[in-house]
Design a protein around this motif. Structure first.
Motif, PDB file in Angstrom:
ATOM      1  N   PHE A  93      22.112   0.383  -6.894  1.00 37.94           N
ATOM      2  CA  PHE A  93      20.953   0.042  -7.705  1.00 37.94           C
ATOM      3  C   PHE A  93      21.401  -0.275  -9.129  1.00 37.94           C
ATOM      4  CE2 PHE A  93      19.808   3.467  -4.686  1.00 37.94           C
ATOM      5  CZ  PHE A  93      19.159   2.668  -3.764  1.00 37.94           C
ATOM      6  N   PRO A  94      21.825  -1.501  -9.371  1.00 38.98           N
ATOM      7  CA  PRO A  94      22.323  -1.846 -10.709  1.00 38.98           C
ATOM      8  C   PRO A  94      21.234  -1.683 -11.752  1.00 38.98           C
ATOM      9  CG  PRO A  94      21.983  -3.828  -9.362  1.00 38.98           C
ATOM     10  CD  PRO A  94      21.836  -2.660  -8.446  1.00 38.98           C
ATOM     11  N   SER A  95      21.624  -1.118 -12.888  1.00 43.82           N
ATOM     12  CA  SER A  95      20.640  -0.860 -13.943  1.00 43.82           C
ATOM     13  C   SER A  95      20.101  -2.144 -14.552  1.00 43.82           C
ATOM     14  CB  SER A  95      21.283   0.003 -15.039  1.00 43.82           C
ATOM     15  OG  SER A  95      22.440  -0.644 -15.564  1.00 43.82           O
ATOM     16  N   SER A  96      20.819  -3.250 -14.359  1.00 47.29           N
ATOM     17  CA  SER A  96      20.357  -4.507 -14.931  1.00 47.29           C
ATOM     18  C   SER A  96      19.228  -5.144 -14.126  1.00 47.29           C
ATOM     19  CB  SER A  96      21.535  -5.487 -15.021  1.00 47.29           C
ATOM     20  OG  SER A  96      22.063  -5.735 -13.714  1.00 47.29           O
ATOM     21  N   LEU A  97      18.972  -4.592 -12.937  1.00 49.07           N
ATOM     22  CA  LEU A  97      17.953  -5.179 -12.068  1.00 49.07           C
ATOM     23  C   LEU A  97      16.627  -4.471 -12.295  1.00 49.07           C
ATOM     24  CD1 LEU A  97      17.556  -7.242  -9.803  1.00 49.07           C
ATOM     25  CD2 LEU A  97      17.981  -5.395  -8.163  1.00 49.07           C
ATOM     26  N   PRO A  98      15.636  -5.146 -12.833  1.00 47.00           N
ATOM     27  CA  PRO A  98      14.372  -4.468 -13.150  1.00 47.00           C
ATOM     28  C   PRO A  98      13.517  -4.263 -11.911  1.00 47.00           C
ATOM     29  CG  PRO A  98      14.213  -6.777 -13.719  1.00 47.00           C
ATOM     30  CD  PRO A  98      15.627  -6.554 -13.252  1.00 47.00           C
ATOM     31  N   PRO A  99      13.022  -3.056 -11.691  1.00 47.73           N
ATOM     32  CA  PRO A  99      12.073  -2.828 -10.603  1.00 47.73           C
ATOM     33  C   PRO A  99      10.699  -3.327 -11.019  1.00 47.73           C
ATOM     34  CG  PRO A  99      12.398  -0.808 -11.838  1.00 47.73           C
ATOM     35  CD  PRO A  99      13.335  -1.831 -12.424  1.00 47.73           C
ATOM     36  N   ILE A 100       9.800  -3.435 -10.038  1.00 49.26           N
ATOM     37  CA  ILE A 100       8.451  -3.875 -10.385  1.00 49.26           C
ATOM     38  C   ILE A 100       7.583  -2.712 -10.820  1.00 49.26           C
ATOM     39  CG2 ILE A 100       8.560  -5.830  -8.797  1.00 49.26           C
ATOM     40  CD1 ILE A 100       6.830  -4.247  -6.870  1.00 49.26           C
TER      41      ILE A 100
ATOM     42  N   MET B 276       0.831  -1.212   0.000  1.00 51.08           N
ATOM     43  CA  MET B 276       0.000   0.000   0.000  1.00 51.08           C
ATOM     44  C   MET B 276       0.861   1.255   0.000  1.00 51.08           C
ATOM     45  SD  MET B 276      -3.026  -1.014   2.676  1.00 51.08           S
ATOM     46  CE  MET B 276      -4.252  -2.283   2.292  1.00 51.08           C
ATOM     47  N   LEU B 277       1.950   1.237   0.788  1.00 52.70           N
ATOM     48  CA  LEU B 277       2.850   2.380   0.804  1.00 52.70           C
ATOM     49  C   LEU B 277       3.508   2.580  -0.553  1.00 52.70           C
ATOM     50  CD1 LEU B 277       4.607   1.991   4.283  1.00 52.70           C
ATOM     51  CD2 LEU B 277       2.914   3.696   3.620  1.00 52.70           C
ATOM     52  N   ALA B 278       3.836   1.478  -1.205  1.00 53.02           N
ATOM     53  CA  ALA B 278       4.428   1.575  -2.537  1.00 53.02           C
ATOM     54  C   ALA B 278       3.435   2.192  -3.520  1.00 53.02           C
ATOM     55  CB  ALA B 278       4.874   0.194  -3.019  1.00 53.02           C
ATOM     56  N   ASP B 279       2.176   1.757  -3.463  1.00 53.46           N
ATOM     57  CA  ASP B 279       1.150   2.332  -4.335  1.00 53.46           C
ATOM     58  C   ASP B 279       0.974   3.820  -4.059  1.00 53.46           C
ATOM     59  OD1 ASP B 279       0.726  -0.103  -5.533  1.00 53.46           O
ATOM     60  OD2 ASP B 279      -1.002  -0.629  -4.271  1.00 53.46           O
ATOM     61  N   TRP B 280       0.980   4.185  -2.762  1.00 55.19           N
ATOM     62  CA  TRP B 280       0.850   5.589  -2.392  1.00 55.19           C
ATOM     63  C   TRP B 280       2.005   6.409  -2.975  1.00 55.19           C
ATOM     64  CZ3 TRP B 280       3.997   9.016   0.120  1.00 55.19           C
ATOM     65  CH2 TRP B 280       3.417  10.209   0.560  1.00 55.19           C
TER      66      TRP B 280
ATOM     67  N   VAL C 228       9.650   7.557  -8.935  1.00 54.66           N
ATOM     68  CA  VAL C 228       9.485   6.549  -7.895  1.00 54.66           C
ATOM     69  C   VAL C 228       9.824   5.180  -8.473  1.00 54.66           C
ATOM     70  CG1 VAL C 228       7.888   5.425  -6.292  1.00 54.66           C
ATOM     71  CG2 VAL C 228       7.690   7.882  -6.740  1.00 54.66           C
ATOM     72  N   THR C 229      10.707   4.461  -7.807  1.00 51.42           N
ATOM     73  CA  THR C 229      11.070   3.113  -8.216  1.00 51.42           C
ATOM     74  C   THR C 229      10.788   2.165  -7.054  1.00 51.42           C
ATOM     75  OG1 THR C 229      12.856   4.017  -9.583  1.00 51.42           O
ATOM     76  CG2 THR C 229      12.883   1.649  -9.160  1.00 51.42           C
ATOM     77  N   VAL C 230      10.050   1.085  -7.348  1.00 55.17           N
ATOM     78  CA  VAL C 230       9.655   0.128  -6.314  1.00 55.17           C
ATOM     79  C   VAL C 230      10.305  -1.229  -6.616  1.00 55.17           C
ATOM     80  CG1 VAL C 230       7.735  -1.052  -5.186  1.00 55.17           C
ATOM     81  CG2 VAL C 230       7.478   1.330  -5.925  1.00 55.17           C
ATOM     82  N   PHE C 231      10.967  -1.795  -5.633  1.00 52.14           N
ATOM     83  CA  PHE C 231      11.600  -3.111  -5.756  1.00 52.14           C
ATOM     84  C   PHE C 231      10.841  -4.117  -4.896  1.00 52.14           C
ATOM     85  CE2 PHE C 231      14.833   0.023  -6.598  1.00 52.14           C
ATOM     86  CZ  PHE C 231      15.528  -0.485  -7.686  1.00 52.14           C
ATOM     87  N   ASP C 232      10.523  -5.292  -5.473  1.00 53.36           N
ATOM     88  CA  ASP C 232       9.854  -6.343  -4.697  1.00 53.36           C
ATOM     89  C   ASP C 232      10.902  -7.218  -4.015  1.00 53.36           C
ATOM     90  OD1 ASP C 232      10.911  -7.748  -6.780  1.00 53.36           O
ATOM     91  OD2 ASP C 232       8.997  -8.467  -7.572  1.00 53.36           O
ATOM     92  N   LYS C 233      10.450  -8.321  -3.383  1.00 50.67           N
ATOM     93  CA  LYS C 233      11.362  -9.136  -2.580  1.00 50.67           C
ATOM     94  C   LYS C 233      12.517  -9.721  -3.391  1.00 50.67           C
ATOM     95  CE  LYS C 233      11.446 -12.801   0.895  1.00 50.67           C
ATOM     96  NZ  LYS C 233      10.631 -13.745   1.717  1.00 50.67           N
TER      97      LYS C 233
ATOM     98  N   ILE D 254      11.412   1.191  -1.657  1.00 56.81           N
ATOM     99  CA  ILE D 254      10.918   2.321  -2.452  1.00 56.81           C
ATOM    100  C   ILE D 254      12.008   3.381  -2.554  1.00 56.81           C
ATOM    101  CG2 ILE D 254       9.088   4.039  -2.679  1.00 56.81           C
ATOM    102  CD1 ILE D 254       7.474   2.304  -0.666  1.00 56.81           C
ATOM    103  N   VAL D 255      12.312   3.798  -3.757  1.00 53.72           N
ATOM    104  CA  VAL D 255      13.274   4.871  -3.998  1.00 53.72           C
ATOM    105  C   VAL D 255      12.524   6.021  -4.667  1.00 53.72           C
ATOM    106  CG1 VAL D 255      15.417   5.569  -5.126  1.00 53.72           C
ATOM    107  CG2 VAL D 255      15.158   3.227  -4.269  1.00 53.72           C
ATOM    108  N   MET D 256      12.520   7.182  -4.017  1.00 55.35           N
ATOM    109  CA  MET D 256      11.863   8.376  -4.560  1.00 55.35           C
ATOM    110  C   MET D 256      12.925   9.426  -4.872  1.00 55.35           C
ATOM    111  SD  MET D 256       8.470   8.570  -2.108  1.00 55.35           S
ATOM    112  CE  MET D 256       9.416   8.470  -0.586  1.00 55.35           C
ATOM    113  N   GLU D 257      12.923   9.930  -6.093  1.00 58.29           N
ATOM    114  CA  GLU D 257      13.944  10.866  -6.544  1.00 58.29           C
ATOM    115  C   GLU D 257      13.287  12.137  -7.075  1.00 58.29           C
ATOM    116  OE1 GLU D 257      17.215   8.809  -8.847  1.00 58.29           O
ATOM    117  OE2 GLU D 257      15.671   7.247  -8.855  1.00 58.29           O
ATOM    118  N   TYR D 258      13.662  13.255  -6.483  1.00 57.21           N
ATOM    119  CA  TYR D 258      13.157  14.556  -6.941  1.00 57.21           C
ATOM    120  C   TYR D 258      14.320  15.375  -7.480  1.00 57.21           C
ATOM    121  CZ  TYR D 258      11.381  19.320  -6.876  1.00 57.21           C
ATOM    122  OH  TYR D 258      11.033  20.604  -7.227  1.00 57.21           O
ATOM    123  N   GLN D 259      14.238  15.784  -8.715  1.00 52.49           N
ATOM    124  CA  GLN D 259      15.275  16.578  -9.365  1.00 52.49           C
ATOM    125  C   GLN D 259      14.727  17.982  -9.591  1.00 52.49           C
ATOM    126  OE1 GLN D 259      18.509  15.417 -10.586  1.00 52.49           O
ATOM    127  NE2 GLN D 259      18.896  17.589 -10.833  1.00 52.49           N
TER     128      GLN D 259
END
Length: 289
Positions: free
Chosen positions: A279-286, A203-207, A219-224, A249-254
């Protein structure tokens, strides 16, 4: 909420000849205690066509003090701010007033600083707007019986600010800043007050994702499985005591025009520094916004 800004003197003739809805029916006059209060009350008494001595006897400008007066078909509230009110003092006083009177307040009201001879009126105006908006925080959201919504919780609500002409632009910017800050505060307070079953990791990730889309930050969200690949074992260890799967959850504001390295803020349990290499670029977030 819509904020109207007026800097012309609010005279009795102006109030009586204004078009319906142009001048709010309820106007709050925040006043600080001190050497300027007598002069302010004299001006208000002249406008109300009442005794200045009577006002000065009844109203001392103490923090939270209130006097209600009906004149020219309008409700006026004198609201004491105390001596040398700070931003926090003003916010607290207005918030308390608006919360106590929420069932009486209309969806269009005014706050006048025309009788407040203070150099930093925009600061007090920002505090007053923030206090009014923070008073809309709903109580009993998760109860079966809820209270009627605060009139200023509606997007159609209107607030008219009366400020001296030489501080009108600074007042407008202060009011807009108050709108943005209060919206963020109410959103976070809502999360803090929510029970645990209403703010699971998913729920926090959705928020966070919805907030990023609304306000324009990434916003980038990573699962287990992704968290395991990142090696965030401390986070995974904490999650072993929960039935809910974890989210990272990674939140980035530029900011526009920002130069140089951006500060990195971490919250929750982390096992490695929050640096780009983590955060390797080869790892896909959900999910990414």
């Amino acid at each position: 909420m819509i904020i109207n800004l007026k800097h012309e003197p609010l005279s009795a003739e102006r109030a009586l000849t204004a078009a319906p809805g142009e001048v709010p029916l309820k106007i709050v006059l925040p006043l600080a205690a001190g050497p300027h209060l007598e002069q302010a009350l004299q001006g208000i008494a002249d406008f109300w066509n009442t005794s200045a001595n009577d006002l000065q006897e009844r109203f001392k400008g103490e923090a939270g003090e209130q006097i209600n007066y009906f004149s020219n078909q309008y409700d006026w509230y004198l609201l004491g701010l105390g001596e040398q009110p700070s931003y926090a003092d003003t916010l607290k006083t207005v918030r308390s007033f608006a919360h106590k009177h929420k069932r009486k307040l209309p969806a269009h009201m005014g706050i006048s600083f025309l009788h407040q001879p203070v150099a930093d009126l925009p600061v007090l105006a920002e505090a007053a707007v923030s206090g009014l908006l923070l008073s809309t925080l709903p109580t009993g959201t998760y109860r079966q019986e809820t209270e009627p919504p605060h009139p200023f919780a509606s997007e159609e609500a209107q607030l008219t600010l009366f400020l001296p002409e030489d501080q009108a632009e600074a007042g407008r910017q202060a009011a807009e800043r108050a709108l943005h800050l209060s919206e963020a505060q109410l959103s976070i307070i809502g999360l803090v007050n929510a029970p645990s079953n209403k703010k699971t990791p998913a729920m926090l990730a959705d928020w966070a994702v919805q907030s990023g889309r609304k306000h324009g930050y990434k916003v980038t969200v990573f699962d287990k499985p992704a968290i395991e690949e990142l090696g965030l074992h401390a986070l995974l260890a904490v999650n072993r005591g929960s039935e809910e799967p974890p989210r990272f959850i990674v939140m980035e504001y530029q900011p526009k025009g920002a130069a140089g390295p951006l500060p990195k803020v971490g919250w929750w349990v982390r096992a490695s520094p929050l640096i780009p290499e983590a955060f390797p670029s080869s790892l896909p977030p959900i999910c990414t916004t």
